[in-house]
Design an enzyme around this catalytic site. Structure first.
Site, PDB file in Angstrom:
ATOM      1  N   GLY A 106       0.965  -1.188   0.063  1.00  0.00           N
ATOM      2  CA  GLY A 106       0.062  -0.200  -0.028  1.00  0.00           C
ATOM      3  C   GLY A 106       0.798   1.240   0.071  1.00  0.00           C
TER       4      GLY A 106
ATOM      5  CD  GLU B  54       2.691  -8.285   6.978  1.00  0.00           C
ATOM      6  OE1 GLU B  54       1.689  -7.348   6.957  1.00  0.00           O
ATOM      7  OE2 GLU B  54       2.238  -9.455   7.093  1.00  0.00           O
TER       8      GLU B  54
ATOM      9  CG  ASP C 101      -1.303  -0.784   8.647  1.00  0.00           C
ATOM     10  OD1 ASP C 101      -1.950   0.366   8.643  1.00  0.00           O
ATOM     11  OD2 ASP C 101      -1.716  -1.868   8.309  1.00  0.00           O
TER      12      ASP C 101
ATOM     13  N   GLY D 242      -5.390  -0.413  10.132  1.00  0.00           N
ATOM     14  CA  GLY D 242      -4.543  -1.034  11.450  1.00  0.00           C
ATOM     15  C   GLY D 242      -5.196  -2.497  11.254  1.00  0.00           C
TER      16      GLY D 242
ATOM     17  CD  GLU E  14      -7.786  -1.863   7.956  1.00  0.00           C
ATOM     18  OE1 GLU E  14      -8.461  -1.579   7.079  1.00  0.00           O
ATOM     19  OE2 GLU E  14      -6.557  -2.140   8.031  1.00  0.00           O
TER      20      GLU E  14
ATOM     21  CG  HIS F  74      -7.846   3.931   0.612  1.00  0.00           C
ATOM     22  ND1 HIS F  74      -9.064   3.284   0.825  1.00  0.00           N
ATOM     23  CD2 HIS F  74      -6.795   2.879   0.372  1.00  0.00           C
ATOM     24  CE1 HIS F  74      -8.739   1.819   0.578  1.00  0.00           C
ATOM     25  NE2 HIS F  74      -7.501   1.642   0.251  1.00  0.00           N
ATOM     26  CB  VAL F  75      -9.019  10.149   3.917  1.00  0.00           C
ATOM     27  CG1 VAL F  75      -8.779  11.458   4.274  1.00  0.00           C
ATOM     28  CG2 VAL F  75     -10.451  10.469   2.887  1.00  0.00           C
ATOM     29  CD  GLN F  76      -6.650   5.632   8.006  1.00  0.00           C
ATOM     30  OE1 GLN F  76      -6.368   5.262   8.884  1.00  0.00           O
ATOM     31  NE2 GLN F  76      -7.789   4.815   7.500  1.00  0.00           N
ATOM     32  NE  ARG F  77      -2.827   3.121   1.306  1.00  0.00           N
ATOM     33  CZ  ARG F  77      -3.177   1.914   0.713  1.00  0.00           C
ATOM     34  NH1 ARG F  77      -3.433   1.042   1.414  1.00  0.00           N
ATOM     35  NH2 ARG F  77      -3.410   1.740  -0.670  1.00  0.00           N
TER      36      ARG F  77
END
Ligand code: F6P
Length: 344
Positions: free
Chosen positions: A12, A104, A129, A172, A224, A274-277
């Site tokens: 992501g 990860e 995350d 998360g 989430e 996806h606003v937070q990304r």
């Protein structure tokens, strides 16, 4: 002597990737080493989609969100002849190694390629995350926390006006770092994270208690990947995405519904998604990405493969990729207990 290496961004996206690309290219150029950018993560290596990166092509990137290289969740170990095609790409483009900027999943593939196949790889940790082991911070996390905190602040005023319960769902998947940090920064009244299974009856009782002492509104932040205590509440099944991972998202709605039915309070849900990304990295993310980019270039130029740039006690330290892969970094209990002090 290392004279050329490749760079890719996988998994992501997140704010700060471009700052890391820019820094890696700049440092390599300073040492007369040429860098090549693969498109769309491992997919670009498999397809040999690559172009030379230059100071000119990476100028003006510092503050830009996303990744100019593109990204994907393609895993070479799930593709036909994946390993051989990666080896071929390195050979065809005469690359001495690869700088892999990923979370990860991407770093797990990078580690296998290094440990099992002996490929020359340096890793750089990124993910909103913040769940990569051995590093206290990953690129993108602090920007996501800033965005989520702003959301909590905005929800506060409307929650207060309407005497409502506001449920904010943040990302998360395996770890509740964003929920814990943003919940603490915004003064959330309950924070639900994967590391601490929640009892929805206890959440309902807690919100009723707040109302009983005159706190007529509440903010609940949920990651989430939060899980109920087994046997206390059912969550809907998650469909799988094309990479075999559960497609998360939506737990906030289930929680709000359960809170309404237990308390009779009016509840509303905001799924930050996806606003937070997206968007521009905060200054600290720009700094971490820049420092990690420079260190990654230095490791590659020194031929010090099999390392990841880690943020430890304010310094960027090289750690073994093998110590990172297959492990996650959960929110420590002591941190959650501090956030919990304010659930009153
Ligand atoms: O980057 C990790 C992550 O932010 C997870 O928290 C989330 O589950 C996932 O990405 C969603 O990503 P996508 O919509 O790109 O599959």
């Amino acid at each position: 002597m290392v004279s050329r290496f490749g760079i890719l961004t996988g998994g992501g996206d997140c704010p700060g990737l471009n700052a890391a690309i820019r820094a890696t290219v700049r440092r390599a150029d300073q040492q007369n080493v040429t860098t090549f950018g693969f498109r769309n993560g491992w997919e670009g290596v498999l397809q040999s989609e690559v172009e030379q990166l230059t100071l000119a092509s990476t100028r003006g990137l510092l503050h830009r969100g996303g990744t100019v290289l593109g990204t994907s969740r393609v895993d070479p170990y799930r593709e036909r002849d994946g390993v051989r095609r990666i080896e071929d790409a390195l050979e065809v483009h005469r690359l001495d190694g690869l700088v892999v900027i990923g979370g990860e999943g991407t770093l797990a593939a990078a580690t296998r390629l290094h440990v099992d196949e002996g490929l020359p790889i340096v890793g750089v940790p990124k993910t909103i995350d913040n769940d990569v082991a051995e590093t206290e911070l990953t690129i993108g996390f602090l920007t996501a926390v800033a965005t989520a905190t702003e959301a909590v602040d905005r929800l506060h005023s409307t929650a207060e006006s309407h005497n409502r319960v506001m449920v904010l769902e943040v990302m998360g998947r395996h770890a509740g770092w964003i929920a814990t940090f943003a919940g603490m920064a915004g003064g959330a009244d309950a924070i639900l994270i994967p590391e601490v299974p929640f009892d929805i009856d206890a959440v309902g009782r807690h919100l009723r208690h707040r109302a009983g002492v005159g706190r007529d509104f509440s903010i609940v932040v949920v990651a989430e990947g939060a899980e109920p205590v087994p046997g206390t509440m059912e969550l809907p099944e998650h469909p799988m995405d094309e990479f075999g991972r559960p497609k998360l998202g939506g737990i906030g709605h289930t929680i709000a519904h359960e809170i309404e039915s237990r308390t009779g309070f009016d509840a509303r849900v905001t799924q930050l998604g996806h606003v937070q990304r997206g968007g521009s990295p905060v200054p600290m993310d720009r700094g971490i990405a820049t420092r990690m980019g420079v260190h990654a270039a230095d490791l590659a130029i020194a031929g010090d493969w099999g390392r990841m740039t880690a943020y430890q006690a304010g310094r960027i330290e090289p750690v073994a990729l093998a110590d990172v892969a297959g492990r996650l970094k959960p929110v420590p209990e002591e941190l959650y207990r501090v956030a919990e002090v304010f659930f009153g």
